[in-house]
Enzyme design. Structure first.
Site, PDB file in Angstrom:
ATOM      1  N   ASN A  86     -59.152 -45.518  73.586  1.00 23.95           N
ATOM      2  CA  ASN A  86     -59.693 -44.878  74.652  1.00 23.95           C
ATOM      3  C   ASN A  86     -60.258 -45.824  75.475  1.00 23.95           C
ATOM      4  O   ASN A  86     -60.871 -46.684  75.532  1.00 23.95           O
ATOM      5  CB  ASN A  86     -60.948 -44.105  73.790  1.00 23.95           C
ATOM      6  CG  ASN A  86     -61.852 -43.391  75.005  1.00 23.95           C
ATOM      7  OD1 ASN A  86     -61.812 -43.556  76.239  1.00 23.95           O
ATOM      8  ND2 ASN A  86     -62.892 -42.746  74.284  1.00 23.95           N
TER       9      ASN A  86
ATOM     10  N   HIS B 259     -57.645 -36.478  78.738  1.00 27.28           N
ATOM     11  CA  HIS B 259     -58.396 -37.912  78.508  1.00 27.28           C
ATOM     12  C   HIS B 259     -58.000 -38.175  77.053  1.00 27.28           C
ATOM     13  O   HIS B 259     -57.914 -37.349  76.110  1.00 27.28           O
ATOM     14  CB  HIS B 259     -59.991 -37.551  78.476  1.00 27.28           C
ATOM     15  CG  HIS B 259     -60.774 -38.695  77.948  1.00 27.28           C
ATOM     16  ND1 HIS B 259     -60.342 -39.981  78.330  1.00 27.28           N
ATOM     17  CD2 HIS B 259     -61.707 -38.819  77.119  1.00 27.28           C
ATOM     18  CE1 HIS B 259     -61.474 -40.811  77.995  1.00 27.28           C
ATOM     19  NE2 HIS B 259     -62.107 -40.056  77.010  1.00 27.28           N
TER      20      HIS B 259
ATOM     21  N   CYS C  66     -66.227 -41.046  80.923  1.00 24.80           N
ATOM     22  CA  CYS C  66     -64.730 -40.835  80.778  1.00 24.80           C
ATOM     23  C   CYS C  66     -64.052 -39.994  81.859  1.00 24.80           C
ATOM     24  O   CYS C  66     -63.001 -39.966  81.998  1.00 24.80           O
ATOM     25  CB  CYS C  66     -64.213 -40.258  79.431  1.00 24.80           C
ATOM     26  SG  CYS C  66     -64.827 -41.608  78.284  1.00 24.80           S
TER      27      CYS C  66
HETATM   28  O1  UT7 Z   1     -64.186 -40.688  75.437  1.00 23.42           O
HETATM   29  C1  UT7 Z   1     -65.250 -39.839  75.002  1.00 23.42           C
HETATM   30  C2  UT7 Z   1     -66.296 -40.180  73.860  1.00 23.42           C
HETATM   31  N1  UT7 Z   1     -65.708 -40.463  72.606  1.00 23.42           N
HETATM   32  C3  UT7 Z   1     -64.951 -39.262  71.954  1.00 23.42           C
HETATM   33  O2  UT7 Z   1     -64.557 -38.199  72.507  1.00 23.42           O
HETATM   34  C4  UT7 Z   1     -64.860 -39.537  70.530  1.00 23.42           C
HETATM   35  C5  UT7 Z   1     -65.228 -38.220  69.802  1.00 23.42           C
HETATM   36  N2  UT7 Z   1     -65.292 -38.351  68.328  1.00 23.42           N
HETATM   37  C6  UT7 Z   1     -64.352 -38.671  67.656  1.00 23.42           C
HETATM   38  O3  UT7 Z   1     -63.199 -38.705  68.066  1.00 23.42           O
HETATM   39  C7  UT7 Z   1     -64.274 -38.528  66.107  1.00 23.42           C
HETATM   40  O4  UT7 Z   1     -65.893 -37.839  65.713  1.00 23.42           O
HETATM   41  C8  UT7 Z   1     -64.463 -39.970  65.497  1.00 23.42           C
HETATM   42  C9  UT7 Z   1     -63.256 -40.677  65.490  1.00 23.42           C
HETATM   43  C10 UT7 Z   1     -65.558 -40.934  66.150  1.00 23.42           C
HETATM   44  C11 UT7 Z   1     -64.961 -39.841  64.097  1.00 23.42           C
HETATM   45  O5  UT7 Z   1     -64.104 -38.926  63.393  1.00 23.42           O
HETATM   46  P1  UT7 Z   1     -64.732 -38.041  62.515  1.00 23.42           P
HETATM   47  O6  UT7 Z   1     -63.352 -37.239  62.119  1.00 23.42           O
HETATM   48  O7  UT7 Z   1     -65.491 -37.042  63.105  1.00 23.42           O
HETATM   49  O8  UT7 Z   1     -65.473 -38.712  61.424  1.00 23.42           O
HETATM   50  P2  UT7 Z   1     -67.126 -38.438  60.938  1.00 23.42           P
HETATM   51  O9  UT7 Z   1     -67.729 -39.090  61.904  1.00 23.42           O
HETATM   52  O10 UT7 Z   1     -67.224 -37.265  60.590  1.00 23.42           O
HETATM   53  O11 UT7 Z   1     -67.118 -39.432  59.743  1.00 23.42           O
HETATM   54  C12 UT7 Z   1     -66.291 -39.109  58.488  1.00 23.42           C
HETATM   55  C13 UT7 Z   1     -66.364 -40.577  57.628  1.00 23.42           C
HETATM   56  C14 UT7 Z   1     -67.605 -40.810  57.420  1.00 23.42           C
HETATM   57  O12 UT7 Z   1     -67.899 -41.461  56.117  1.00 23.42           O
HETATM   58  P3  UT7 Z   1     -68.548 -40.504  54.897  1.00 23.42           P
HETATM   59  O13 UT7 Z   1     -70.009 -40.393  55.684  1.00 23.42           O
HETATM   60  O14 UT7 Z   1     -67.675 -39.295  54.909  1.00 23.42           O
HETATM   61  O15 UT7 Z   1     -68.421 -41.148  53.556  1.00 23.42           O
HETATM   62  C15 UT7 Z   1     -67.736 -42.278  58.241  1.00 23.42           C
HETATM   63  O16 UT7 Z   1     -68.642 -43.155  57.814  1.00 23.42           O
HETATM   64  O17 UT7 Z   1     -65.599 -41.496  58.058  1.00 23.42           O
HETATM   65  C16 UT7 Z   1     -66.461 -42.559  58.418  1.00 23.42           C
HETATM   66  N3  UT7 Z   1     -65.886 -43.759  59.127  1.00 23.42           N
HETATM   67  C17 UT7 Z   1     -64.855 -44.389  59.054  1.00 23.42           C
HETATM   68  N4  UT7 Z   1     -64.180 -44.913  58.090  1.00 23.42           N
HETATM   69  C18 UT7 Z   1     -63.279 -45.812  58.110  1.00 23.42           C
HETATM   70  C19 UT7 Z   1     -66.172 -43.723  60.508  1.00 23.42           C
HETATM   71  N5  UT7 Z   1     -65.368 -44.509  61.289  1.00 23.42           N
HETATM   72  C20 UT7 Z   1     -64.766 -44.951  60.283  1.00 23.42           C
HETATM   73  C21 UT7 Z   1     -63.710 -46.073  60.348  1.00 23.42           C
HETATM   74  N6  UT7 Z   1     -63.102 -46.623  59.202  1.00 23.42           N
HETATM   75  N7  UT7 Z   1     -63.456 -46.774  61.565  1.00 23.42           N
END
Ligand code: UT7
Length: 330
Positions: free
Chosen positions: A287, A257, A115
């Site tokens: 993104n 970004h 990115c």
């Molecule tokens: O461009 C460069 C690369 N990309 C990035 O910069 C992305 C960087 N990361 C992020 O933006 C965030 O980490 C995410 C948006 C990917 C995830 O958000 P988070 O607040 O870090 O969530 P998490 O991974 O800690 O997951 C929290 C919960 C999980 O459920 P449990 O285990 O707590 O029951 C996930 O399974 O949210 C769940 N989850 C979802 N729920 C509904 C993950 N994706 C989804 C979804 N819908 N799409």
């Protein structure tokens, strides 16, 4: 040593027609509009059609940038494209764009920096212009992440959209105030396995097994990338401001970004910059990887938020890991 100043002559951008919103994604995986909005700030994103590739989007963005400037097609000396989703492994997407623009006998190459690809490409262009080798470099950031998305992985598939943005980095006249003040790029290869595409290269060539196991799609440890993103974008913005004896309050617009609104807000808070000085369009595009910064900058110029003479600070992070910042007077 810099013999000349480099400046941004113009910007342009392009996003494919099809728009997919959070409610559409609810039909695909176990997710909700509420989760996506509150955890990422995203609502809509643009998707390419099966017959569109990176060079198609890149060429449209390039035409937009060239026609918004006084630079003529024949005056472009070099094409640099930041992308990780080029049309082919080879030739480069920059060479395909060159053909589409009808430009002959100039160099063209791609830069792979996830990115951060657009900012890495600006850094390259700026050096060519400052040392006098080139006068006008067409720089494009383009990615089509939807073609390498695992549509069964809700952790990643809701995040990505497709798009391209372009700028022309040109030699600035002696008395012009517009110029790129500085650029700073960094990488840490030891963390490359947090965000990568496993198969399709020489490490793991395509096979029936790699396709069956979804190994041609994006693998991301979102949480670790999230923390790295805030840390690295803050580090490079802090570094570039300090070494130019400036403070965040001297900057008119920060264009980060667009990977997650929470990352952007955390960065603004660490820099003590109010959100009304930060360009955000993540709700409309998701993104788009290398596309986010030039698309956001182009929109902000066209809506007359960013004006000639404003101090702008672009900052990105991505696969590699890579990160960096560009400080300029537009
Ligand atoms: O461009 C460069 C690369 N990309 C990035 O910069 C992305 C960087 N990361 C992020 O933006 C965030 O980490 C995410 C948006 C990917 C995830 O958000 P988070 O607040 O870090 O969530 P998490 O991974 O800690 O997951 C929290 C919960 C999980 O459920 P449990 O285990 O707590 O029951 C996930 O399974 O949210 C769940 N989850 C979802 N729920 C509904 C993950 N994706 C989804 C979804 N819908 N799409």
């Amino acid at each position: 040593m810099a013999l000349y100043n480099a400046k941004f002559s113009s910007f342009g951008s392009f996003a494919p027609k099809k728009v997919v919103n959070n409610f559409d994604l609810e039909k695909l995986v176990e997710t909700s509009d509420e989760w996506i909005r509150t955890r990422t700030g995203m609502f809509e994103r643009h998707y390419t059609s099966p017959d569109e590739a990176a060079s198609d989007l890149a060429t449209q963005a390039a035409i937009h940038a060239i026609e918004s400037s006084s630079v003529k097609y024949k005056d472009i000396d070099l094409i640099v494209v930041g992308t990780v989703t080029g049309d082919h492994a080879f030739p480069s997407t920059a060479c395909i764009v060159q053909k589409k623009l009808g430009l002959k006998d100039i160099p063209a190459f791609d830069v792979s920096a996830g990115c951060s690809g657009f900012l890495y490409s600006i850094d390259v262009a700026r050096n060519y212009v400052e040392n006098g080798t080139m006068k006008n470099v067409l720089v494009i950031g383009v990615d089509i992440l939807t073609k390498i998305t695992n549509w069964t992985d809700r952790n990643t598939c809701v995040l990505f959209g497709d798009g391209a943005g372009a700028t022309i980095v040109s030699r600035a006249g002696k008395n012009e105030i517009s110029h790129i003040i500085d650029s700073a790029i960094f990488s840490d290869g030891s963390q490359g396995d947090l965000l990568y595409q496993a198969a399709g290269g020489s490490r793991m060539p395509a096979s029936h097994e790699t396709v069956d196991k979804n190994l041609h799609t994006v693998y991301m440890e979102g949480n670790k990338i999230f923390k790295n993103a805030i840390r690295s974008m803050f580090a490079s913005t802090d570094e570039i401001l300090r070494r130019n004896k400036m403070e965040a309050k001297d900057v008119d617009w920060i264009i980060p970004h667009q990977a997650n609104l929470r990352i952007i807000e955390a960065l603004a808070e660490k820099l003590h910059v109010p959100m009304n000085k930060v360009i955000v369009n993540i709700e409309k595009y998701g993104n788009t990887s290398s596309g986010t910064i030039p698309i956001a900058t182009d929109e902000a110029i066209r809506t007359k938020k960013i004006r000639r003479g404003d101090i702008i600070l672009l900052t990105a992070f991505g696969a590699g890991l890579t990160w960096g910042s560009v400080l300029a007077r537009y």
